[in-house]
Design a protein around this motif. Sequence first.
Motif, short mmCIF file in Angstrom:
data_model
loop_
_atom_site.label_atom_id
_atom_site.label_comp_id
_atom_site.label_asym_id
_atom_site.label_seq_id
_atom_site.Cartn_x
_atom_site.Cartn_y
_atom_site.Cartn_z
N GLY A 136 81.50 53.18 42.20
CA GLY A 136 80.28 52.38 42.08
C GLY A 136 79.33 52.78 43.19
O GLY A 136 79.71 53.52 44.11
N LEU A 137 78.11 52.29 43.13
CA LEU A 137 77.10 52.71 44.10
C LEU A 137 77.52 52.42 45.54
O LEU A 137 77.44 53.29 46.41
CB LEU A 137 75.78 51.97 43.79
CG LEU A 137 74.53 52.38 44.55
CD1 LEU A 137 73.32 51.87 43.82
CD2 LEU A 137 74.49 51.90 45.96
N THR A 138 77.96 51.20 45.82
CA THR A 138 78.25 50.84 47.21
C THR A 138 79.43 51.65 47.76
O THR A 138 79.43 52.04 48.93
CB THR A 138 78.49 49.33 47.34
OG1 THR A 138 77.39 48.65 46.71
CG2 THR A 138 78.58 48.90 48.78
N PHE A 165 68.35 46.13 49.96
CA PHE A 165 69.27 45.41 49.08
C PHE A 165 70.48 44.96 49.90
O PHE A 165 71.00 45.75 50.70
CB PHE A 165 69.69 46.35 47.95
CG PHE A 165 70.39 45.69 46.81
CD1 PHE A 165 69.66 45.25 45.71
CD2 PHE A 165 71.76 45.50 46.81
CE1 PHE A 165 70.31 44.64 44.63
CE2 PHE A 165 72.40 44.89 45.75
CZ PHE A 165 71.67 44.46 44.66
N SER A 167 73.65 44.77 49.56
CA SER A 167 74.83 45.63 49.61
C SER A 167 74.62 46.81 50.56
O SER A 167 75.52 47.20 51.32
CB SER A 167 75.19 46.13 48.22
OG SER A 167 76.54 46.49 48.16
N ASP A 168 73.43 47.37 50.55
CA ASP A 168 73.11 48.50 51.44
C ASP A 168 73.11 48.02 52.89
O ASP A 168 73.60 48.70 53.79
CB ASP A 168 71.75 49.10 51.09
CG ASP A 168 71.67 49.56 49.65
OD1 ASP A 168 72.08 48.80 48.76
OD2 ASP A 168 71.23 50.68 49.40
N PHE A 225 63.89 47.47 45.44
CA PHE A 225 64.33 46.61 44.32
C PHE A 225 63.47 45.37 44.14
O PHE A 225 63.29 44.89 43.03
CB PHE A 225 65.80 46.19 44.52
CG PHE A 225 65.98 45.06 45.52
CD1 PHE A 225 66.02 45.31 46.88
CD2 PHE A 225 66.10 43.75 45.08
CE1 PHE A 225 66.16 44.26 47.80
CE2 PHE A 225 66.25 42.70 45.99
CZ PHE A 225 66.27 42.96 47.35
N ASP A 250 69.04 55.63 48.49
CA ASP A 250 69.68 54.84 47.45
C ASP A 250 68.70 54.80 46.28
O ASP A 250 67.63 54.21 46.38
CB ASP A 250 69.96 53.43 47.97
CG ASP A 250 70.61 52.57 46.91
OD1 ASP A 250 70.36 52.81 45.70
OD2 ASP A 250 71.37 51.66 47.27
N ALA A 252 69.06 53.53 43.23
CA ALA A 252 69.41 52.55 42.18
C ALA A 252 68.22 52.23 41.27
O ALA A 252 68.36 52.19 40.05
CB ALA A 252 69.94 51.28 42.81
N HIS A 253 67.05 52.03 41.87
CA HIS A 253 65.88 51.64 41.07
C HIS A 253 64.95 52.81 40.79
O HIS A 253 63.88 52.62 40.19
CB HIS A 253 65.11 50.51 41.77
CG HIS A 253 65.77 49.19 41.59
ND1 HIS A 253 65.38 48.30 40.63
CD2 HIS A 253 66.84 48.63 42.21
CE1 HIS A 253 66.16 47.23 40.67
NE2 HIS A 253 67.06 47.40 41.63
N CYS A 273 73.29 53.83 40.92
CA CYS A 273 74.14 53.21 39.91
C CYS A 273 73.59 53.59 38.54
O CYS A 273 72.48 54.11 38.43
CB CYS A 273 74.20 51.70 40.09
SG CYS A 273 72.58 50.92 40.12
N TYR A 275 73.69 51.45 35.66
CA TYR A 275 73.53 50.33 34.70
C TYR A 275 72.12 49.77 34.66
O TYR A 275 71.82 48.90 33.87
CB TYR A 275 74.53 49.21 35.01
CG TYR A 275 74.58 48.80 36.46
CD1 TYR A 275 73.68 47.88 36.98
CD2 TYR A 275 75.53 49.36 37.32
CE1 TYR A 275 73.72 47.52 38.31
CE2 TYR A 275 75.58 49.00 38.66
CZ TYR A 275 74.66 48.08 39.15
OH TYR A 275 74.70 47.74 40.47
N LYS A 276 71.23 50.25 35.52
CA LYS A 276 69.84 49.77 35.51
C LYS A 276 69.07 50.63 34.50
O LYS A 276 69.31 50.52 33.31
CB LYS A 276 69.28 49.79 36.92
CG LYS A 276 70.00 48.73 37.79
CD LYS A 276 69.70 48.79 39.27
CE LYS A 276 70.49 47.69 39.98
NZ LYS A 276 70.52 47.85 41.43
C1 PLP Z 1 71.63 47.41 42.15
C2 PLP Z 1 71.73 47.85 43.55
C3 PLP Z 1 72.97 47.88 44.21
C4 PLP Z 1 74.22 47.40 43.54
O1 PLP Z 1 75.36 47.97 44.09
P1 PLP Z 1 76.69 48.16 43.22
O2 PLP Z 1 77.60 48.81 44.16
O3 PLP Z 1 76.32 48.96 42.01
O4 PLP Z 1 77.14 46.79 42.80
C5 PLP Z 1 72.99 48.35 45.52
N1 PLP Z 1 71.86 48.75 46.14
C6 PLP Z 1 70.65 48.74 45.52
C7 PLP Z 1 69.43 49.20 46.25
C8 PLP Z 1 70.55 48.26 44.22
O5 PLP Z 1 69.36 48.21 43.64
#
Ligand code: PLP
Length: 464
Positions: A136-138, A165, A167-168, A225, A250, A252-253, A273, A275-276
Amino acid sequence: MDSTSHELPMRTLERTASQLGCSLTDEKLALYLDEHDNLKNFQECFHIPKMKDLPLIDLSLVNEDENSIYLLGNSLGLQPRNVKKYLEEELEKWAKMGGYGHEIGKRPWITGDECIVHHMINIVGAHKDEIGLMNGLTVNLHLLLLSFFKPTSTRFKILLEAKAFPSDHYAIESQLQLHGLNVEKSMLMIKPREGEDTLRMEDILEVIEKEGDSIAVILFSGVQFYTGQLFDIPAITKAGQAKGCFVGFDLAHAVGNVELHLHDWGVDFACWCSYKYLNSGAGALAGIFIHEKHAYTMKPALAGWFGHKLESRFNMDNKLDLIPGVNGYRLSNPPILLVCALEASLEIFSQTTMKTLRRKSILLTGYMEYLIKHYYSKDKTASNKPFVKIMTPSHIEHRGCQLTLTFSIPMKSVFQELEKRGVVCDKREPSGIRVAPVPLYNSFHDVYRFIKALASAISAAKLK
Ligand SMILES: *Cc1c(COP(=O)(O)O)cnc(C)c1O
């Protein structure tokens, strides 16, 4: 950054409306733009949720058999129709031949990820060997930081956005702790100026110039995001590397949303990731990029058997013969069911180009921006009239498809009223509603219907 060859959306809208002899707010304009949209058939590659199937819909306000107004592709992309078919193929193979499936069929499970990685080349602008599909991304962000973040006594900081975000933010915080560093001193966070929502490039470059000598890694998002701001990836990369920092993103977006040229821009590493905007389902198989210049100098800090070269992987002699570059970072055998979902989605992208998608995207979001400004700009002569502010930069080079809206009336009531009317979007704290018309499956008429629903939602919310 990538939009110099694209016509400004207002010019196209005005020219088209004048050809049609109608105003820019006329439904005719939306219908005409859809009719002449070369990408319109891609909509049929996806399952579009119907009004009646949405949990919070008010059936007295909508036509239940109509498609919902899905503007949430920035958070969870729609399901490609082939996902189910591909999943069934592998489930059937598993049922019929069990372990033989590892090496046989359209997607031998051992190389499932490798079978589809070519579809990602043009989406991120990288060579095949620079791209991996794993985890997964993280998780991928952690694996990258374990290699690229090697703090010394003088160069020990990580530069990121103050509103990264979560998680980052946590990933970076915990990486610093892993090295026994003081988080407050080592986590360098850049915020927008007082009274502003988005970051200015000049401020980012100034921090890099001033603090660069003590920064080990710069980690930015490609598209933010919350605000939808698109950063100048090549300029940040160049400035950071000139100061001796590693620069990673990152995406993701950004992935599947804007044009990316990770290889040519010389970006050190990136992750995203799927799924977006990449429509591969919640928890989908994520992507990771390491520039080929690091293939023989950067090694994974943590190793697993799928980082071992395929020729000798199954000799089981416990002498790691590491694949150079990003694929040496693989730990486990690829999750084939996730590969199926990703393949169904990426195949659709392979039928067009990011440049073509982006061209439509700029017009689609420009159309939405125009209508919001037209109906909901702050009117100083009518202080009771609700207004909507667009937090996302207006310049097409500084945004992707998403717009983040704030309201002069309580955002939560507007959001609830939108949900009742079949608009699928999301709210994000502290005060934004994010709407993302995506060029693969959203139409100009979706935007037109959104604006109508917004008008009705705002009136209803005002009465509360
Ligand atoms: C969606 C998103 C994530 C989500 O992390 P996952 O590991 O896929 O759950 C992390 N960072 C950013 C910037 C995001 O937009």
